[in-house]
Every structure is written in structure tokens, then in C-alpha cells.
Design a protein around this motif. Sequence first.
Motif, PDB file in Angstrom:
ATOM      1  N   SER A   1     -22.928   7.538  20.203  1.00  0.00           N
ATOM      2  CA  SER A   1     -22.898   7.340  21.659  1.00  0.00           C
ATOM      3  C   SER A   1     -22.526   5.906  21.979  1.00  0.00           C
ATOM      4  O   SER A   1     -21.782   5.642  22.932  1.00  0.00           O
ATOM      5  CB  SER A   1     -24.261   7.643  22.274  1.00  0.00           C
TER       6      SER A   1
ATOM      7  N   ASP B   1     -19.915  13.116  25.425  1.00  0.00           N
ATOM      8  CA  ASP B   1     -21.039  12.842  24.528  1.00  0.00           C
ATOM      9  C   ASP B   1     -21.912  14.087  24.424  1.00  0.00           C
ATOM     10  O   ASP B   1     -22.693  14.387  25.319  1.00  0.00           O
ATOM     11  CB  ASP B   1     -21.852  11.662  25.068  1.00  0.00           C
ATOM     12  N   GLU B   2     -21.777  14.809  23.343  1.00  0.00           N
ATOM     13  CA  GLU B   2     -22.521  16.062  23.127  1.00  0.00           C
ATOM     14  C   GLU B   2     -22.557  16.916  24.392  1.00  0.00           C
ATOM     15  O   GLU B   2     -23.616  17.273  24.888  1.00  0.00           O
ATOM     16  CB  GLU B   2     -23.957  15.754  22.681  1.00  0.00           C
TER      17      GLU B   2
HETATM   18 MG    MG Z   1     -26.025   9.921  21.222  1.00  0.00          MG
END
Ligand code: MG
Lengths: 278, 294
Positions: free
Chosen positions: A71, A199-200
Motif C-alpha cells: 500500500s 489497493d485490494e
Molecule cells: Mg495494504
Amino acid sequence: MSLLTVKENIGMVNNSNTDMASLVQANKNIVFDTKDLNLWYGETHALKDINLKINEKEVTAIIGPSGCGKSTYLKTLNRMVELVPTVRTTGEITYKGQSILDKSFKVENLRTRVGMVFQKPNPFPKSIYDNIAYGPRIHGIRNKKILDEIVEKSLRGAYIWDEVKDRLKENAYGLSGGQQQRLCIARTLAIEPDVILMDEPTSALDPKSTLKIEDLVQELKKDYSIIIVTHNMQQAARISDRTAFFLNGEVVEFDVTDTIFTKPTDNRTEDYISGRFG
Amino acid sequence: MKYLNAEQVTKRMDGRIAKNNILKVLFLLATLFGLIVLAILIYRVVVDSIGWIDWNFLTGRQSTDAERAGIMGALLGTLWMMLVVAPVTLILGIGTAIYLELYAKKGRLQSIIQTNIANLAGVPSIVYGILGLTIFVRAMEMGNIILAGGLTLSLLILPIVIVAAQEAIRAVPGFLSEASYGMGATKWQTIKNVILPAALPGMLTGAILALSRAIGETAPLTVIGIPALIIPFPEGIFDKFTALPMQIYYWTIDSSLVAEYANLAAGTIIVLLILLFVLNSAAIFIRNKFQQRF
Ligand SMILES: [Mg+2]
Ligand SMILES: Nc1ncnc2c1ncn2[C@@H]1O[C@H](COP(=O)(O)OP(=O)(O)OP(=O)(O)O)[C@@H](O)[C@H]1O
């Protein structure tokens, strides 16, 4: 998950989608060039000597165990990481040749070119319409007709138009989690970026919504460069062209996704993707 | 091996339950104490004021004659003063909160300011009265007019409004402002379009509650020298005035001379309580109606 299932999935992707071999040779433009990037949160050395070249109009997956800096790296690319006051960076990142870590580079400019989709869907507590129109409005578009067009185009682009076209005035929080996330993708499309950082984006979603977003990513890469962080190995294998494996703030291996998942050069990569740690 | 002996646990159970029940009664008594005292207080005031609150009392001018005296002048004084206090505290309070929460660098200076604001909220109101007297009434030569009184009360509640506004800003989830920054919005655009709309209900609720504290304040007004008897109604913020709590104060003191003044004071208290009740209801209404959900 075993290495085998991942390989099978790659097989699927190969047949239906991209021809990996030609991809390797294709002479793509580089969108982000990261050189010797180091980043600290106060005393924590979160990114160490990162060197990565990210191609235009490809899907680049970033994988690695929790806390390895995925991240952080993603947020460095649009300088969102600067919202943490203790952050310090050295090294260089260029976006289409321009050095972006320089304070003289306006973050607002960078972020209109490099959009971001977050892990947890984060619509504004406004109507669906106002969510999408938010970006265009802050960039100065006031004309109702143009805004209408952008809203429709963006919602269509994120394949959610049919589900919401009759309820544009309703609050975005009335949508399901998966719809909210596609709304957030649409909201990012509305600023007409070149790059989309994710991000995910599917970690909070059910399998069906996840598949929808994966399909969407495949569509979007025709027009956008996409960098996606994921904990889901099969997802990385299914949707990405290249994969970077991060470990303890370093890039262990970066290669064509097929290679990473079938014949990784580093033992640690193999251990991670076959589920032996992480 | 088990650590808990079932037999022992059962044996101790009765004692534990008894203790629980005793404490429950104690806490209930603590609650009742406050409620009962409050009830007695309101009962006394209501009884004293019965027969005294009529049209003439509400709309009449001040007078030394208890039968003819009215509170319109004090009511107008209080309302005019709130017209000064509300905008001054809202603008300064929200502005300060935005600066401290969103612009100021987190550091030594910021934490010193923060601590001092918290301390100022605890300074006795009479001290603010002295401050108001020194600055507004004397140094700025305003005299004891509504503006001076309003500014004094503004200073008094400003720390409360600031802290409430800061808390409202802090309660706005970070993922909302991140979404805005992530699209290239500037800080001000993010504040204006995302943070303020989400924080405003909380800010207003805090400000209204602080305002209702200001309405009841007497000490600072005594210090800046609000007179006991003013016959003409105030017509603007530059007029001399009296206010509801001052009216209550003087009538209560002078009830040793004229017994009926005690009834007038009770009637004024009822009016003041209704005003406070309306304000607090407005605060609750705003909180429930405009609070955004995410
Ligand atoms: Mg992360
Ligand atoms: N705001 C912060 N302040 C201090 N340290 C931080 C901050 N954010 C992240 N870190 C640290 O930086 C390192 C990398 O964090 P990062 O969030 O980038 O990991 P990640 O790979 O995204 O993990 P995950 O898969 O759990 O999301 C971790 O050691 C983390 O503790």
C-alpha cells in the motif's frame, strides 16, 4: 493454495485473453519509472531501494505478505502517502518522464492523472450522481449537460449504469458493497485519469462482485494503466500482465505474471505464492 | 486439568448476584437524588409564578411597580445579544477549529494552543466579565451596550464552541477526505465539499448548547455593569440593555423590599427555561435530522 491451481488459472487466462509471449516483446511505453526509492515512516524503513518500471496499458499486480509495503508503494505513486506527516522519501519516481516526488510538482495535477480506488468502498454520503460528478466539479466543470454525460459515461465504464440509472438521486450508501466499489471505480473514471491505482479493491467483496470487478479491470486496461495490490494469488494470476513480489519493503522479483507464477527465479517468491509463508 | 471448580463457582454465585443488585439500587439512588432536587426546584418556581405570567408580563416594559412590570425589554436584550454571540462564535469557533485540525502543523505550538483552549473553557465566567469590562466597555469605549455584552459572552463560550467543532471535524472518517484528495481536490475543496458538510451538524449542536449556556450567564453581565432599570426597549446592538438573567438577579435581590418581586423572578425563570428548552430541542433536531450516515 497450491502452485498447481495457480498454473491452471494462468492457462485459462492465456487461452482467453493475452498472449504472454508477445507481451514480453511488445515495446510498451513506461508510465511509472521508480529509481532507488526509499521511504520512512518516522523511524520505520517501509520501502527499500525500490526499482520498478511500470508499463502503460497493462495490469501490474503487487503481491506480498501483510506489512511488506504494497500500500505504501501504491500511495507513493499518487503521493497520498504524504498525508502521513512523518513520511520521508529519497530516490526518484517519474511519471511519463516527469519527476513527481519533487515538491514543485503539484500533487493535485498528479492525482487527476493517477486515480485511486481504495480497499474499503468509500463513496461520499451524497447521491450517486454527485459522487460521480464530484471530480469533474472540483476541476471546474459546471455545465449540467456535460456533467450528465460524464456521469453516464463513467457509470457505463464501470458496468454499473444499468443497476443505478433509475436511482441517480439516491444516496450512494443505499448500494450494496460491490456496487459501492464499482461506483468508486466510476468516480475515478470520471476524472479521466491515465492510471488507476487499486489497493485490494475486492477484499471487502463477495466472490460474485469480485468477479465483476476483475472483468472490469480487464476491460479498463484497454484505456488505462492499472496497478493493483492483491492478497489473492489467483486474482493476480487471472488479471495481471506483470507481477511484482514485495517482501519486507523490497522488490524480490518483478516479471511477467506467467513467469512469476510458473518459474519464479527467487525461492522466496515460490514459497510465497505456493502458500508456504505470508 | 480444569481451573474452574464448578461447585465453588455455584457456591459463590449468590454472593455475586446480591452484590450486583445492591449496586444497582445505589446507582438508582444517585440518579434519583439529582432528579428529585431538580423537580423540587421547578415545582417551587412554577408555584411562585402561577398567576403572574400573563400578556402584560411578557410584553410590558420594566417598572418598579410589580403589578405593571414586564420583561419584554430583558427578553429583547437577551435576543439581541444572541444575535451578536451566535455569528461571532460560529465564525471564530469553526474557523479556529478548521485551522487547528486541518491546517496547523502538529507540533509544539499547536499543542500549546490546544491546551490553552481547553484551560480557557474552565476559566470562571466572572473573569470573562472583567475581561469584557476592560476591553470592550472601557478600552474600546463601547459602554455597557448590547455589542459589549455579546462580545463578552462570545469570549466566554468560544472555547466550548471550538472544542465541539474540533471534535465534529475529527469524527469525519478519514476515508472520505482521502477519496477527495485522491481525485486531485485541494485541501480547501476537500474541507468545503466533504469535511464541513459531514461535520456541520455536530458543530451546530455544540454551538447551540454553548449558546444556551451564554443565555443563562449572569456574572459577566453584572461585572460589565448592566443596569437594573431600563425603560426603553433596545432597538439595536448599540443600545443599552438588560437581559433575562439580570432581571431575575435584581428582582430576587430586591424581593426583600417588595415581596411580589420574587413572583416576577419566578415568572422570568420560567420564560428563560422555555427559551433554553427550545434551543436544546433545536440542537437535538439538527443532530438527528442532518447527521450524515456512512
Ligand atoms: Mg495494504
Ligand atoms: N501511517 C503509518 N505510520 C507508520 N507506519 C506505517 C504507516 N502505514 C504503514 N506503516 C508501516 O509501513 C509498513 C508497510 O505498510 P503497508 O501498509 O504499506 O503494508 P501492506 O503491504 O500494504 O500490508 P497489508 O497487506 O496488510 O495491507 C508496515 O510495517 C507498517 O507498519
